[in-house]
Design an enzyme around this catalytic site. Structure first.
Site, mmCIF file in Angstrom:
data_model
loop_
_atom_site.group_PDB
_atom_site.id
_atom_site.type_symbol
_atom_site.label_atom_id
_atom_site.label_comp_id
_atom_site.label_asym_id
_atom_site.label_seq_id
_atom_site.Cartn_x
_atom_site.Cartn_y
_atom_site.Cartn_z
ATOM 1 N N ARG A 199 -1.912 3.682 -9.990
ATOM 2 C CA ARG A 199 -2.484 2.989 -8.828
ATOM 3 C C ARG A 199 -3.606 3.827 -8.205
ATOM 4 O O ARG A 199 -4.627 3.283 -7.759
ATOM 5 C CB ARG A 199 -1.391 2.679 -7.798
ATOM 6 C CG ARG A 199 -1.905 1.781 -6.676
ATOM 7 C CD ARG A 199 -0.789 1.265 -5.797
ATOM 8 N NE ARG A 199 -0.090 2.334 -5.106
ATOM 9 C CZ ARG A 199 1.052 2.167 -4.427
ATOM 10 N NH1 ARG A 199 1.599 0.972 -4.348
ATOM 11 N NH2 ARG A 199 1.627 3.188 -3.821
ATOM 12 N N LYS A 253 -5.185 1.444 -2.351
ATOM 13 C CA LYS A 253 -4.513 2.165 -1.260
ATOM 14 C C LYS A 253 -5.536 3.092 -0.607
ATOM 15 O O LYS A 253 -5.550 4.307 -0.845
ATOM 16 C CB LYS A 253 -3.304 2.925 -1.807
ATOM 17 C CG LYS A 253 -2.274 3.239 -0.731
ATOM 18 C CD LYS A 253 -0.940 3.594 -1.339
ATOM 19 C CE LYS A 253 0.018 4.170 -0.323
ATOM 20 N NZ LYS A 253 0.409 3.242 0.738
ATOM 21 N N GLU A 292 1.555 -9.419 3.502
ATOM 22 C CA GLU A 292 2.396 -8.221 3.520
ATOM 23 C C GLU A 292 2.437 -7.632 4.922
ATOM 24 O O GLU A 292 1.701 -8.046 5.812
ATOM 25 C CB GLU A 292 1.885 -7.180 2.528
ATOM 26 C CG GLU A 292 0.509 -6.653 2.840
ATOM 27 C CD GLU A 292 -0.020 -5.697 1.773
ATOM 28 O OE1 GLU A 292 0.751 -4.891 1.250
ATOM 29 O OE2 GLU A 292 -1.220 -5.765 1.484
#
Ligand code: PLP
Ligand code: COI
Length: 339
Positions: free
Chosen positions: A82, A184, A220
């Protein structure tokens, strides 16, 4: 810092300076050999792109003390992958998967005395990050980068651990439809500070964001993914290009299918169709599984299982996930790296 003063059973999610952190520089096109250092202060150019243009990304993963005293690192390869995707999105070089995992194991081993004991409910939280540094002023990628990992012993992210929390739907967006939601990167979190603080001011654990395109579907939480269980025992979690693809979410999808025998659907969770769900939760590395008691939307509170009690499927998912993480339950192939 001595560890005698740490009350392992009462840890929250707060910064504690641990012994050693990993630090490596990307200069002249290559990652240089990293070192472990006691110094927790970075000395970087005032022109660093991380400071002005948000050229930075981070990760979060945990190491667990097992019953037999050994140490489990949970799916670090997934965090490495990620981080590579986040770096690619912001035009930054990323560490190789093996180098990332090796650096994580070094940091855990070097700070072993800070790993909360087995059974305390705590874990050692690792925070890897890549930042653009070096002299610069134009909007362009940095001339140099830092890859660093520090760690902190942590307990519950949402106060009280496995108990239901209430959330509120935010009218703000944390990410744009084709923006950086799936990466992220710090900018997403900067955007979530004000809505998150408004939610907390009104006694909610945090806010939940709707899809930025139509504002009709749950995406989310500011710091965790969303899942829900239908009345037919189906595990449902939103699928969207602006949601962060969580590793806890990914793991729960697999555990729900293979260990609990649930049908799994990754799809739309319409905010006006919450009646189809009997349980709901927020899941993430820091959040683990936080049952959602209720969600407030347009001044009405939708209650799922209960505002006080945790639903049975959420409990089973929690037991399976935390069991795998701390070595009490057999882990699927490749999920655990022993330190
Ligand atoms: N969504 C957001 C916005 C997060 O910050 C996190 C936490 O990392 C997650 C989801 C869950 O991701 P993971 O399970 O990989 O920790
Ligand atoms: C995590 O769970 O690792 C997160 O990054 C959530 C939050 C602390 C930002």
């Amino acid at each position: 810092m001595g560890t005698n003063s740490i009350d392992w059973d009462k840890l929250g999610f707060d910064y504690i300076k641990t012994d050693l952190r990993y630090l490596s520089y990307w200069r002249a096109g290559v990652w240089q050999e990293g070192t472990l250092t006691e110094d927790n202060v970075l000395h970087i150019s005032e022109g660093s792109t991380a400071l002005h243009y948000g050229q930075q990304c981070f990760e979060g993963l945990k190491a667990y003390r097992c019953k037999d005293g050994s140490i489990n690192l949970f799916r670090p390869d997934q965090n490495a992958l990620r981080m590579q995707r986040s770096c690619a999105r912001l035009l930054m070089p990323a560490p190789e998967v093996d180098a990332f995992v090796e650096a994580c194991t070094k940091v855990v081993a070097a700070n072993e005395r800070f790993i909360p004991p087995y059974g305390s409910g705590g874990a050692l939280y690792l925070r890897p990050f890549v930042i653009g540094v070096g002299d610069n002023i134009g909007v362009r990628t940095a001339p140099e980068f830092i890859f660093s990992i520090f760690c902190i012993p942590v307990g519950a992210y949402f106060k009280g651990g496995l108990k239901p929390h209430n959330f509120v739907i935010s009218s703000y967006d944390r990410a744009a439809p084709n923006g950086t939601g799936a990466a992220k990167v710090g900018g997403n979190y900067a955007a979530s500070l004000m809505p998150g603080s408004l939610a907390k001011k009104h006694d909610f654990a945090d806010c939940i964001y709707l899809d930025p395109q139509t504002h009709s579907k749950i995406e989310e939480v500011g710091s965790a993914n969303f899942f829900a269980i239908t009345h037919d025992d189906e595990f449902v979690t939103p699928k969207s290009p602006s949601v962060l693809p969580g590793i806890t979410r990914l793991s729960l999808i697999e555990l729900a299918k293979t260990r609990l025998g649930l049908t799994v659907t990754e799809g739309d969770v319409f905010i006006d169709k919450l009646d189809q769900f009997k349980e709901a939760g927020a899941c993430g590395t820091a959040a683990v599984i936080s049952p959602i008691g209720g969600i407030e939307y347009q001044e009405k509170m939708h209650v799922f299982y209960s505002l006080e009690d945790v639903g049975p499927i959420t409990q089973r998912l929690y037991k399976e996930l935390t069991g795998v993480q701390s070595g009490d339950v057999e882990a699927p192939e490749g999920w655990i790296v022993k330190v």
